[in-house]
Write a protein that holds these residues in place. Structure first.
Motif, PDB file in Angstrom:
ATOM      1  N   GLU A   1       0.841  -1.186   0.000  1.00  0.00           N
ATOM      2  CA  GLU A   1       0.000   0.000   0.000  1.00  0.00           C
ATOM      3  C   GLU A   1       0.883   1.245   0.000  1.00  0.00           C
ATOM      4  O   GLU A   1       1.959   1.270   0.595  1.00  0.00           O
ATOM      5  CB  GLU A   1      -0.856  -0.003   1.273  1.00  0.00           C
ATOM      6  N   ASP A   2       0.432   2.254  -0.689  1.00  0.00           N
ATOM      7  CA  ASP A   2       1.165   3.510  -0.702  1.00  0.00           C
ATOM      8  C   ASP A   2       0.592   4.417   0.386  1.00  0.00           C
ATOM      9  O   ASP A   2      -0.526   4.915   0.289  1.00  0.00           O
ATOM     10  CB  ASP A   2       1.002   4.141  -2.090  1.00  0.00           C
ATOM     11  N   GLU A   3       1.384   4.618   1.465  1.00  0.00           N
ATOM     12  CA  GLU A   3       0.877   5.345   2.628  1.00  0.00           C
ATOM     13  C   GLU A   3       0.528   6.798   2.300  1.00  0.00           C
ATOM     14  O   GLU A   3      -0.242   7.427   3.008  1.00  0.00           O
ATOM     15  CB  GLU A   3       1.824   5.268   3.823  1.00  0.00           C
ATOM     16  N   THR A   4       1.091   7.306   1.183  1.00  0.00           N
ATOM     17  CA  THR A   4       0.820   8.707   0.869  1.00  0.00           C
ATOM     18  C   THR A   4      -0.635   8.937   0.461  1.00  0.00           C
ATOM     19  O   THR A   4      -1.112  10.061   0.491  1.00  0.00           O
ATOM     20  CB  THR A   4       1.724   9.215  -0.268  1.00  0.00           C
ATOM     21  N   THR A   5      -1.319   7.855   0.062  1.00  0.00           N
ATOM     22  CA  THR A   5      -2.708   8.070  -0.313  1.00  0.00           C
ATOM     23  C   THR A   5      -3.615   8.116   0.912  1.00  0.00           C
ATOM     24  O   THR A   5      -4.693   8.670   0.878  1.00  0.00           O
ATOM     25  CB  THR A   5      -3.227   6.976  -1.259  1.00  0.00           C
ATOM     26  N   ARG A   6      -3.130   7.512   2.014  1.00  0.00           N
ATOM     27  CA  ARG A   6      -3.914   7.575   3.247  1.00  0.00           C
ATOM     28  C   ARG A   6      -3.809   8.964   3.864  1.00  0.00           C
ATOM     29  O   ARG A   6      -4.756   9.503   4.375  1.00  0.00           O
ATOM     30  CB  ARG A   6      -3.396   6.540   4.256  1.00  0.00           C
ATOM     31  N   ASP A   7      -2.608   9.505   3.835  1.00  0.00           N
ATOM     32  CA  ASP A   7      -2.382  10.844   4.385  1.00  0.00           C
ATOM     33  C   ASP A   7      -1.547  11.611   3.374  1.00  0.00           C
ATOM     34  O   ASP A   7      -0.347  11.395   3.256  1.00  0.00           O
ATOM     35  CB  ASP A   7      -1.646  10.719   5.727  1.00  0.00           C
ATOM     36  N   PRO A   8      -2.195  12.491   2.636  1.00  0.00           N
ATOM     37  CA  PRO A   8      -1.475  13.163   1.543  1.00  0.00           C
ATOM     38  C   PRO A   8      -0.331  14.066   1.995  1.00  0.00           C
ATOM     39  O   PRO A   8       0.463  14.493   1.178  1.00  0.00           O
ATOM     40  CB  PRO A   8      -2.568  13.993   0.844  1.00  0.00           C
ATOM     41  N   SER A   9      -0.202  14.311   3.303  1.00  0.00           N
ATOM     42  CA  SER A   9       0.943  15.123   3.734  1.00  0.00           C
ATOM     43  C   SER A   9       2.205  14.260   3.883  1.00  0.00           C
ATOM     44  O   SER A   9       3.299  14.774   4.090  1.00  0.00           O
ATOM     45  CB  SER A   9       0.637  15.825   5.060  1.00  0.00           C
ATOM     46  N   VAL A  10       2.022  12.939   3.798  1.00  0.00           N
ATOM     47  CA  VAL A  10       3.182  12.045   3.945  1.00  0.00           C
ATOM     48  C   VAL A  10       3.802  11.781   2.571  1.00  0.00           C
ATOM     49  O   VAL A  10       3.107  11.447   1.617  1.00  0.00           O
ATOM     50  CB  VAL A  10       2.763  10.709   4.606  1.00  0.00           C
ATOM     51  N   LEU A  11       5.111  11.939   2.480  1.00  0.00           N
ATOM     52  CA  LEU A  11       5.838  11.671   1.240  1.00  0.00           C
ATOM     53  C   LEU A  11       6.753  10.473   1.460  1.00  0.00           C
ATOM     54  O   LEU A  11       7.144  10.195   2.586  1.00  0.00           O
ATOM     55  CB  LEU A  11       6.713  12.867   0.863  1.00  0.00           C
ATOM     56  N   ARG A  12       7.095   9.798   0.345  1.00  0.00           N
ATOM     57  CA  ARG A  12       8.101   8.741   0.460  1.00  0.00           C
ATOM     58  C   ARG A  12       9.446   9.281   0.039  1.00  0.00           C
ATOM     59  O   ARG A  12       9.638   9.675  -1.112  1.00  0.00           O
ATOM     60  CB  ARG A  12       7.753   7.586  -0.462  1.00  0.00           C
ATOM     61  N   LEU A  13      10.359   9.272   0.987  1.00  0.00           N
ATOM     62  CA  LEU A  13      11.708   9.785   0.722  1.00  0.00           C
ATOM     63  C   LEU A  13      12.619   8.650   0.289  1.00  0.00           C
ATOM     64  O   LEU A  13      12.668   7.599   0.930  1.00  0.00           O
ATOM     65  CB  LEU A  13      12.269  10.411   2.002  1.00  0.00           C
ATOM     66  N   THR A  14      13.365   8.868  -0.798  1.00  0.00           N
ATOM     67  CA  THR A  14      14.416   7.926  -1.155  1.00  0.00           C
ATOM     68  C   THR A  14      15.747   8.641  -0.992  1.00  0.00           C
ATOM     69  O   THR A  14      15.859   9.829  -1.278  1.00  0.00           O
ATOM     70  CB  THR A  14      14.208   7.354  -2.569  1.00  0.00           C
ATOM     71  N   THR A  15      16.767   7.921  -0.483  1.00  0.00           N
ATOM     72  CA  THR A  15      18.057   8.567  -0.189  1.00  0.00           C
ATOM     73  C   THR A  15      19.107   8.098  -1.188  1.00  0.00           C
ATOM     74  O   THR A  15      19.249   6.907  -1.421  1.00  0.00           O
ATOM     75  CB  THR A  15      18.502   8.258   1.245  1.00  0.00           C
ATOM     76  N   LEU A  16      19.814   9.054  -1.773  1.00  0.00           N
ATOM     77  CA  LEU A  16      20.652   8.779  -2.944  1.00  0.00           C
ATOM     78  C   LEU A  16      22.106   9.162  -2.745  1.00  0.00           C
ATOM     79  O   LEU A  16      22.429   9.973  -1.893  1.00  0.00           O
ATOM     80  CB  LEU A  16      20.174   9.646  -4.116  1.00  0.00           C
ATOM     81  N   ARG A  17      22.932   8.634  -3.631  1.00  0.00           N
ATOM     82  CA  ARG A  17      24.325   9.077  -3.747  1.00  0.00           C
ATOM     83  C   ARG A  17      24.402  10.192  -4.767  1.00  0.00           C
ATOM     84  O   ARG A  17      23.754  10.106  -5.808  1.00  0.00           O
ATOM     85  CB  ARG A  17      25.183   7.920  -4.262  1.00  0.00           C
ATOM     86  N   SER A  18      25.223  11.185  -4.510  1.00  0.00           N
ATOM     87  CA  SER A  18      25.481  12.214  -5.519  1.00  0.00           C
ATOM     88  C   SER A  18      26.585  11.711  -6.432  1.00  0.00           C
ATOM     89  O   SER A  18      27.186  10.652  -6.183  1.00  0.00           O
ATOM     90  CB  SER A  18      25.925  13.509  -4.853  1.00  0.00           C
TER      91      SER A  18
END
Ligand SMILES: Nc1nc2c(c(=O)[nH]1)N[C@H]1C(S)=C(S)[C@@H](COP(=O)(O)OP(=O)(O)OC[C@H]3O[C@@H](n4cnc5c(=O)[nH]c(N)nc54)[C@H](O)[C@@H]3O)O[C@H]1N2
Ligand SMILES: Nc1nc2c(c(=O)[nH]1)N[C@H]1C(S)=C(S)[C@@H](COP(=O)(O)OP(=O)(O)OC[C@H]3O[C@@H](n4cnc5c(=O)[nH]c(N)nc54)[C@H](O)[C@@H]3O)O[C@H]1N2
Ligand SMILES: [Mo]
Length: 781
Positions: free
Chosen positions: A632-649
């Motif tokens: 489930e995509d939690e952002t649809t339950r609470d639109p203020s929640v985003l999914r953060l992905t952490t990357l290498r530059s």
């Protein structure tokens, strides 16, 4: 009209590679003060008689005779072979508290550590100590623990097979299987997921397979930055008309267009090669749904008259198709579209292309593994390949892109916290002692044990564990709880500044340097992403006369801790690494004639059962593995929640920040950014350039899970998703937020919320302004 972008942000419109890459190399050689020596060093990397590049685990082309250019390999080599040194004077000048205040970039950029160091709590300084004294104290400290399981033995994936093998031998003879290692944060989902699917926890392809593939599925990896030598391979596939389909929430420049710095014509004519045939911007964490969608569409295309599944292969080689199909039937398109963020028609189009491909390779990286569903994500990839028999034949297979240059080799030679009975039996046969049988700790289990006080000592063979792991809050507490912390390292980093009751820093040689022991000059061996094992021999002068090789240091700690327990000839092994390799061969028969075969240019290939269609699984077949439904995509339950992905530059190697640019993403001189699409920035009530604080949302919300002062930057990402750099975002990730199967931290799907940073006191911020390199991780000093 060109819009105005915030400071340090530009639109990058060129291809990846090209002249920009050559220029970047010149800059990093100059920064490390090695301009003249640098070029010669680079010419030796990944050559049959040279050293293995310490940057990534992409294999070398056969009999490579020409200089394999790679911008980021060059940066890694320059960083290691720097002319800068830190010895006794440096540590006399700077107290640990003072060093703590510096940025991570500054700390590592001071240069190579040249003396063994011991922390003096009375003065708050590291002080030079003799090797004998340091080793004796470390040995006494380890020997004093009530239970060997109170010690943790961390490995980072740069260390050689020889060092890793001695290390596991020492720790097991000492009495524990506590082997947290960088693989636990990286491809553990592969190591845990693939054995159940195909009976081996490694990729099945070799470099030659790319010459025969007509379709490459590239999922969740960024080769232009992290495996730059792979770009030449992808470019060749694209040029001969092979298709490349990319699944990535971010439009990564190198996967769109690439200009080979090795091609005279491309460089002279600025004619870049388009790479991706289709680029699907899957939602962060939406890959399992996308893969299921493709599988569902593929199965729907299959008719008795025009079969697209490889029915003969499925019947002979696989088990579990019925249950897998039943789950596909039960998963509806609406859920797939919602979770993946991709349209059914697009996934059906991919299935069409896949159905027509004669040989498909699927490559993947951290975008697949670093999720709560990491293990099943990997298994979904295997499922898709199995449907068309794309396993164990030319041009086809699964290709996990390993991280550290020898992370795969370290695993192969026994660095594993969950050893098989077969491995332990072999160790017992060869060395005559009964190794501990209970499972040990992985990274998250070790950090928890350190935080909670059940662990008392930690030895780190390389790496920067407290910053690489999730939850730096727990790591800081954990390291400071220790009675003993030992760091074997080339350079100083923040983990070394988290003081235990007794802390030691032991300086070791890097790959590029000469390693001379009593038996003469030594070479070490490493295994790349495609199971090729080869020798690596450095040729630069060691950075100081008190710098020792990793095998020497490991053997030294072993002798000091164990005395003559086990009657292991530690000195003999160190004098001549051939003797270590003979023992590796005795424990792992796949290394047959190890010492002979590594002397051949290019080394040798370790056997890969799945590549030969031998399935070492519970059913004796390759298994379709079901993960029910889609996440489930939690952002649809609470639109203020985003999914953060952490990357290498583009200018970093894991926790090592070379510089502050991320050229292909258009970021210059800063890393304090949060990428979101323009629509999402507006929806949340902000404009590009606004500064926000990011907090952890949902289950792991906590007051100190906050990263302050990130600047919003527009970037083409799917709705509900955002991205930022690792390791600065580490404080947002709870130790408990991980894949339950592989225990991989879910670094790439962190639920977060953002709020304006406007009212915050600037002094509280941990932000680095332009010109100050790097940020500090927000853990209290
Ligand atoms: N120069 C350099 N080389 C390196 C390293 C380095 O730091 N610098 N690190 C080494 C190590 S240890 C490793 S493990 C490898 C890492 O190499 P990669 O696997 O390429 O690692 P990441 O930079 O973390 O990026 C992964 C990619 O996944 C995408 N992504 C993020 N989330 C998702 C998702 O949910 N789904 C999908 N499909 N994609 C997603 C990101 O946009 C990014 O393009 O590189 C190795 N090589
Ligand atoms: N949020 C987030 N966190 C992540 C990731 C992510 O994508 N997002 N990626 C994870 C991944 S894939 C990995 S692999 C880990 C990396 O975790 P680690 O392997 O622990 O970290 P590195 O930054 O690679 O370690 C760098 C340090 O290694 C030491 N070093 C360098 N060369 C040598 C050598 O030759 N010998 C010795 N003994 N020491 C050396 C130097 O001190 C240097 O500071 O981080 C993980 N953490
Ligand atoms: Mo990694």
């Amino acid at each position: 009209m060109r819009r105005k972008r915030p400071e340090g942000i530009k639109d990058y419109t060129g291809p990846a590679g090209g002249w920009g890459a050559l220029k970047a190399v010149a800059v990093s050689l100059k920064a490390q003060q090695i301009v003249s020596q640098g070029a010669q060093t680079l010419l030796k990397s990944n050559q049959p008689d040279g050293f293995d590049c310490p940057s990534c685990a992409w294999p070398d082309p056969k009999h490579s005779s020409s200089f394999e250019f790679c911008e980021n390999g060059a940066k890694a080599v320059a960083w290691e072979s720097t002319a800068k040194r830190i010895g006794g004077d440096f540590f006399a000048q700077h107290s640990v508290s003072e060093l703590w205040e510096k940025t991570d970039h500054w700390i590592e950029d001071q240069g190579r550590v040249t003396e063994p160091l011991r922390y003096n709590p009375a003065t708050d300084h590291y002080e030079v100590v003799g090797w004998d004294e340091a080793l004796a104290e470390i040995g006494a400290g380890l020997a004093a623990l009530e239970d060997p399981n109170q010690a943790e033995f961390y490995t980072s994936g740069r260390c050689s097979n020889e060092a890793a093998f001695l290390y596991q031998l020492f720790a097991r003879l000492y009495g524990t299987n506590n082997f947290p290692d960088c693989s636990n944060m990286c491809h553990e989902a592969t190591s845990v997921g693939l054995p159940k699917s195909i009976g081996i926890g490694k990729g099945t392809v070799s470099l030659e397979d790319f010459d025969h593939a007509d379709l490459i599925l590239s999922i969740g990896h960024n080769p232009g930055t992290n495996h730059p030598r792979m770009m030449a391979t992808l470019r060749d596939v694209a040029r001969r008309g092979g298709k490349i389909i990319v699944f990535n929430p971010l439009k990564e420049r190198s996967l769109e267009r690439f200009e080979s710095p090795q091609s005279v014509v491309e460089m002279a004519t600025l004619s870049a090669t388009p790479i991706a045939t289709s680029y699907l911007q899957v939602k962060v964490g939406g890959d399992a749904a996308a893969l299921k969608g493709i599988a569902k569409a593929l199965v729907a295309l299959d008719t008795p008259d025009a079969p697209v599944l490889d029915h003969a292969f499925i019947a002979e080689h696989t088990a579990g198709l019925e249950a897998f199909r039943a789950d596909l039937d039960a998963t509806d398109w609406a859920a797939i579209e919602q979770s993946s963020g991709l349209a059914r028609a697009d996934l059906e189009a991919v299935a069409q292309i896949y159905a027509q491909s004669k040989a498909t390779i699927c490559c993947y990286g951290m975008g697949i593994t670093q999720h709560r569903t990491g293990t099943s994500n990997v298994q979904q990839i295997a499922n898709l390949l199995l449907l068309r028999g794309n396993m164990g034949r030319p041009g086809a297979g699964i290709c996990p892109l390993r991280g550290h240059s020898n992370v795969q080799g370290d695993r192969t030679v026994g660095i594993t916290e969950r050893p098989s009975a077969a491995l332990l039996d072999k160790i017992q046969d060869v060395f005559g002692f009964d190794p501990p049988r209970a499972d040990g700790h992985s990274v998250v289990e070790s950090i928890a044990a350190m935080r909670d006080g059940t662990a008392k000592a930690i030895v780190c063979l390389g790496g920067n564990l407290a910053i690489a792991s999730s939850d730096p809050q727990a790591c800081a507490q954990g390291f400071r709880n220790m009675d003993l912390a030992v760091h074997i390292t080339t350079k100083l980093n923040r983990t070394h500044l988290l003081m235990a009751k007794a802390s030691y820093v032991l300086p070791c040689l890097g790959r590029t340097e000469r390693d001379t022991q009593d038996g003469g000059p030594q070479a070490v061996t490493v295994e790349d992403s495609m199971s090729m094992v080869h020798a690596s021999r450095g040729f630069l002068m060691p950075p100081g006369e008190n710098v020792r090789s990793e095998p020497w240091i490991v053997a030294g700690i072993a002798k000091a801790t164990l005395g003559d327990k086990g009657a292991i000839d530690w000195d003999g092994y160190v004098a001549n690494y051939d003797r270590i390799r003979d023992k590796i061969e005795a424990v792992f028969p796949a290394f047959k004639n190890y010492n002979t075969r590594i002397r051949a240019p290019g080394g040798f290939h370790l056997p890969n059962s799945a590549a030969e269609r031998v399935w070492n699984t519970d059913t004796g077949k390759a298994n379709f593995i079901v993960a029910t439904g889609v996440e489930e995509d939690e952002t649809t339950r609470d639109p203020s929640v985003l999914r953060l992905t952490t990357l290498r530059s583009h200018d970093q190697y894991n926790t090592t920040i070379y510089a502050l640019d991320d050229r292909y993403r258009g970021v210059f001189g800063r890393r304090d950014v949060l990428f979101l699409n323009a629509k999402e920035i507006a929806r949340l009530g902000f404009v590009e350039g606004d500064v926000v604080d990011v907090t952890t949302a949902l289950a792991f919300k906590r007051d100190d899970r906050i990263v302050q002062g990130l600047m919003l930057v527009e970037h083409a990402l799917p709705d509900g998703c955002c991205a930022s750099y690792y390791p600065e975002t580490q404080p947002l990730i709870a130790l408990e937020d991980h894949d339950p199967q592989s225990l991989t931290p879910s670094y790439k799907s962190v639920p977060v919320q953002i709020r304006s940073a406007g009212t915050k006191n600037a002094a509280d911020r941990i932000v680095a302004r332009a010109g100050v390199a790097g940020r500090k991780i927000s853990v209290k000093a």
